[in-house]
Design an enzyme around this catalytic site. Structure first.
Site, PDB file in Angstrom:
ATOM      1  N   ALA A  66       0.852  -1.187   0.000  1.00  0.00           N
ATOM      2  CA  ALA A  66       0.000   0.000   0.000  1.00  0.00           C
ATOM      3  C   ALA A  66       0.888   1.237   0.000  1.00  0.00           C
ATOM      4  O   ALA A  66       2.027   1.199   0.485  1.00  0.00           O
ATOM      5  CB  ALA A  66      -0.892  -0.015   1.231  1.00  0.00           C
ATOM      6  N   GLY A 109       0.162  -4.875   1.133  1.00  0.00           N
ATOM      7  CA  GLY A 109      -1.098  -4.844   0.380  1.00  0.00           C
ATOM      8  C   GLY A 109      -0.978  -5.534  -0.971  1.00  0.00           C
ATOM      9  O   GLY A 109      -1.969  -6.052  -1.501  1.00  0.00           O
ATOM     10  N   GLU A 112      -1.392  -9.082  -0.370  1.00  0.00           N
ATOM     11  CA  GLU A 112      -2.835  -9.301  -0.152  1.00  0.00           C
ATOM     12  C   GLU A 112      -3.579  -9.340  -1.483  1.00  0.00           C
ATOM     13  O   GLU A 112      -4.463 -10.178  -1.689  1.00  0.00           O
ATOM     14  CB  GLU A 112      -3.399  -8.199   0.754  1.00  0.00           C
ATOM     15  CG  GLU A 112      -2.866  -8.338   2.176  1.00  0.00           C
ATOM     16  CD  GLU A 112      -3.270  -7.212   3.094  1.00  0.00           C
ATOM     17  OE1 GLU A 112      -3.080  -6.045   2.718  1.00  0.00           O
ATOM     18  OE2 GLU A 112      -3.763  -7.501   4.201  1.00  0.00           O
ATOM     19  N   GLU A 132       4.450  -4.994   7.106  1.00  0.00           N
ATOM     20  CA  GLU A 132       3.696  -3.992   7.876  1.00  0.00           C
ATOM     21  C   GLU A 132       4.204  -3.869   9.306  1.00  0.00           C
ATOM     22  O   GLU A 132       4.265  -2.784   9.887  1.00  0.00           O
ATOM     23  CB  GLU A 132       2.204  -4.362   7.905  1.00  0.00           C
ATOM     24  CG  GLU A 132       1.468  -4.119   6.600  1.00  0.00           C
ATOM     25  CD  GLU A 132       1.474  -5.327   5.682  1.00  0.00           C
ATOM     26  OE1 GLU A 132       2.361  -6.197   5.814  1.00  0.00           O
ATOM     27  OE2 GLU A 132       0.584  -5.392   4.819  1.00  0.00           O
TER      28      GLU A 132
HETATM   29  N1  CO8 Z   1       4.603   3.221  -0.620  1.00  0.00           N
HETATM   30  C1  CO8 Z   1       5.045   4.363  -1.189  1.00  0.00           C
HETATM   31  N2  CO8 Z   1       6.187   4.447  -1.897  1.00  0.00           N
HETATM   32  C2  CO8 Z   1       6.923   3.335  -2.022  1.00  0.00           C
HETATM   33  C3  CO8 Z   1       6.526   2.120  -1.457  1.00  0.00           C
HETATM   34  C4  CO8 Z   1       5.298   2.080  -0.731  1.00  0.00           C
HETATM   35  N3  CO8 Z   1       4.818   0.950  -0.182  1.00  0.00           N
HETATM   36  N4  CO8 Z   1       7.452   1.177  -1.741  1.00  0.00           N
HETATM   37  C5  CO8 Z   1       8.391   1.789  -2.483  1.00  0.00           C
HETATM   38  N5  CO8 Z   1       8.073   3.100  -2.658  1.00  0.00           N
HETATM   39  C6  CO8 Z   1       8.840   4.093  -3.394  1.00  0.00           C
HETATM   40  C7  CO8 Z   1      10.101   4.513  -2.657  1.00  0.00           C
HETATM   41  O1  CO8 Z   1       9.793   5.514  -1.697  1.00  0.00           O
HETATM   42  C8  CO8 Z   1      10.949   5.003  -3.783  1.00  0.00           C
HETATM   43  O2  CO8 Z   1      10.511   6.300  -4.139  1.00  0.00           O
HETATM   44  P1  CO8 Z   1      11.605   7.470  -4.458  1.00  0.00           P
HETATM   45  O3  CO8 Z   1      12.392   6.950  -5.646  1.00  0.00           O
HETATM   46  O4  CO8 Z   1      10.775   8.655  -4.755  1.00  0.00           O
HETATM   47  O5  CO8 Z   1      12.446   7.547  -3.239  1.00  0.00           O
HETATM   48  C9  CO8 Z   1      10.599   4.076  -4.935  1.00  0.00           C
HETATM   49  O6  CO8 Z   1       9.328   3.513  -4.600  1.00  0.00           O
HETATM   50  C10 CO8 Z   1      11.601   2.951  -5.132  1.00  0.00           C
HETATM   51  O7  CO8 Z   1      11.751   2.281  -3.876  1.00  0.00           O
HETATM   52  P2  CO8 Z   1      13.157   2.016  -3.170  1.00  0.00           P
HETATM   53  O8  CO8 Z   1      14.148   3.057  -3.588  1.00  0.00           O
HETATM   54  O9  CO8 Z   1      12.907   1.854  -1.707  1.00  0.00           O
HETATM   55  O10 CO8 Z   1      13.547   0.634  -3.858  1.00  0.00           O
HETATM   56  P3  CO8 Z   1      14.472  -0.520  -3.237  1.00  0.00           P
HETATM   57  O11 CO8 Z   1      14.689  -1.500  -4.330  1.00  0.00           O
HETATM   58  O12 CO8 Z   1      15.667   0.056  -2.571  1.00  0.00           O
HETATM   59  O13 CO8 Z   1      13.605  -1.192  -2.077  1.00  0.00           O
HETATM   60  C11 CO8 Z   1      11.607  -2.171  -1.172  1.00  0.00           C
HETATM   61  C12 CO8 Z   1      12.440  -1.896  -2.438  1.00  0.00           C
HETATM   62  C13 CO8 Z   1      12.357  -3.120  -0.260  1.00  0.00           C
HETATM   63  C14 CO8 Z   1      10.305  -2.815  -1.649  1.00  0.00           C
HETATM   64  C15 CO8 Z   1      11.323  -0.852  -0.434  1.00  0.00           C
HETATM   65  O14 CO8 Z   1      10.849   0.110  -1.377  1.00  0.00           O
HETATM   66  C16 CO8 Z   1      10.326  -0.962   0.663  1.00  0.00           C
HETATM   67  O15 CO8 Z   1      10.634  -1.456   1.723  1.00  0.00           O
HETATM   68  N6  CO8 Z   1       9.067  -0.490   0.402  1.00  0.00           N
HETATM   69  C17 CO8 Z   1       8.021  -0.512   1.391  1.00  0.00           C
HETATM   70  C18 CO8 Z   1       7.483  -1.910   1.585  1.00  0.00           C
HETATM   71  C19 CO8 Z   1       6.388  -1.921   2.627  1.00  0.00           C
HETATM   72  O16 CO8 Z   1       6.594  -1.606   3.780  1.00  0.00           O
HETATM   73  N7  CO8 Z   1       5.182  -2.312   2.184  1.00  0.00           N
HETATM   74  C20 CO8 Z   1       4.048  -2.413   3.067  1.00  0.00           C
HETATM   75  C21 CO8 Z   1       3.280  -1.134   3.061  1.00  0.00           C
HETATM   76  S1  CO8 Z   1       1.989  -1.121   4.271  1.00  0.00           S
HETATM   77  C22 CO8 Z   1       0.756  -2.047   3.565  1.00  0.00           C
HETATM   78  O17 CO8 Z   1       0.868  -2.558   2.480  1.00  0.00           O
HETATM   79  C23 CO8 Z   1      -0.499  -2.189   4.394  1.00  0.00           C
HETATM   80  C24 CO8 Z   1      -1.666  -2.759   3.616  1.00  0.00           C
HETATM   81  C25 CO8 Z   1      -2.903  -2.475   4.358  1.00  0.00           C
HETATM   82  C26 CO8 Z   1      -4.177  -2.533   3.545  1.00  0.00           C
HETATM   83  C27 CO8 Z   1      -4.170  -1.816   2.221  1.00  0.00           C
HETATM   84  C28 CO8 Z   1      -4.960  -0.546   2.266  1.00  0.00           C
HETATM   85  C29 CO8 Z   1      -4.908   0.197   0.918  1.00  0.00           C
END
Ligand code: CO8
Length: 258
Positions: A66, A109, A112, A132
């Site tokens: 998400a 998400g 999911e 999460e």
């Molecule tokens: N949300 C927003 N932006 C994101 C997300 C995200 N989940 N994941 C990645 N991005 C963005 C980064 O901020 C980055 O943006 P920018 O270039 O502007 O800085 C871009 O995508 C590329 O990401 P990274 O540079 O971080 O890429 P890496 O290869 O270094 O890392 C990862 C990849 C490991 C996937 C890392 O991006 C990461 O940890 N992302 C977050 C993962 C996460 O925590 N996901 C869970 C989110 S919470 C959730 O899903 C709850 C669901 C609940 C129900 C749904 C309701 C809608």
């Protein structure tokens, strides 16, 4: 169909393909994207030319979860009033087969969303997980329920508590995905499988999906009762008449989906 900002869709030869399309943020799933996915799925569900739907992500991931930007400052009351999960619930009511083709990350998400698919094909580089817990929350769109039903309580808790990423191979071993596929042919192989379903009698495919989903959510007797009803209903279809007649006449059946 509406024009979309967060996804792309194409459809030909009985196969519709929905691609998540925010590659700059690894297809982070915002509320608009969920709405568009549901709209596209509902559209294809009612399109007689479509028999199977494939869901995948553009860029280097299926999706990284998400959109954290969108929800970081939300209050409990805002989340409640928004009632966003009503869109997630609609995914459950799609009647046609949905096959997820996952590459790169399928986290939070996005995992999911993948678990809402009927079958999952994944490239060998795919990574699944529920991170999460690492950002102080927990899955909210069915992750604790669907993963637990799929792999059991103790294994689900391990992944949900640690937030660690599982490899595609681990996901395969756990029975989460159907096929492990080389990244360069993931979409091609998923299409090849979808083509097998396209020519099957559509009503059988539909009732099998309904019955299998019922198995997940009911006791064996309730599920068998449901299955039996669907079995009998299919005897009102032209495809049942044609399928059995063709077998007896030793020829290939010509199914019409009626
Ligand atoms: N949300 C927003 N932006 C994101 C997300 C995200 N989940 N994941 C990645 N991005 C963005 C980064 O901020 C980055 O943006 P920018 O270039 O502007 O800085 C871009 O995508 C590329 O990401 P990274 O540079 O971080 O890429 P890496 O290869 O270094 O890392 C990862 C990849 C490991 C996937 C890392 O991006 C990461 O940890 N992302 C977050 C993962 C996460 O925590 N996901 C869970 C989110 S919470 C959730 O899903 C709850 C669901 C609940 C129900 C749904 C309701 C809608």
């Amino acid at each position: 169909m509406n024009s979309f900002e967060m996804i792309e869709t194409i459809s030909s030869n009985g196969i519709a393909h929905i691609q998540l399309n925010r590659p700059k943020v690894l297809n982070a799933i915002n509320r608009q994207m969920v709405k568009e996915i549901v709209q596209a799925l509902e559209f294809f569900d009612h399109d007689d030319d479509v028999k199977v739907i494939i869901l995948s992500g553009k860029g280097r991931a299926f999706a990284a979860g998400a959109d954290i930007d969108e929800m970081a400052n939300a209050s409990t009351i805002q989340l409640e009033l928004m009632n966003q999960f009503v869109d997630w619930d609609k995914l459950t009511f799609i009647k046609k087969p949905i096959i997820g083709a996952v590459h790169g990350f399928a986290l939070g998400g996005a995992f999911e969303l993948a678990l809402c698919c009927d079958m999952l094909f994944a490239s060998e580089d795919a990574k699944f997980g529920f991170p999460e817990v690492n950002i102080g929350v927990m899955p909210g769109a069915g992750g604790t329920q669907r993963l637990t039903k799929l792999i059991g309580k103790t294994r689900a808790l391990e992944w949900l508590w640690t937030g660690e990423q599982m490899t595609a191979n681990q996901a395969y071993e756990l029975g989460i995905i159907n096929r492990l596929i080389a990244p360069e042919v993931l979409i091609e192989e998923t299409y090849k499988f979808a083509e097998k379903i396209v020519n099957q009698p559509a009503l059988s495919i539909r009732f099998i999906k309904e019955s299998v989903h019922r198995a997940v959510d009911s006791t064996i007797l309730e599920g068998m009762y449901f299955e039996r009803k669907n079995f009998s209903i299919l005897f009102s279809s032209e495809d049942q008449k044609e399928g059995m007649k063709a077998f007896l006449e030793k020829r290939k059946a010509q199914f019409t989906g009626k």
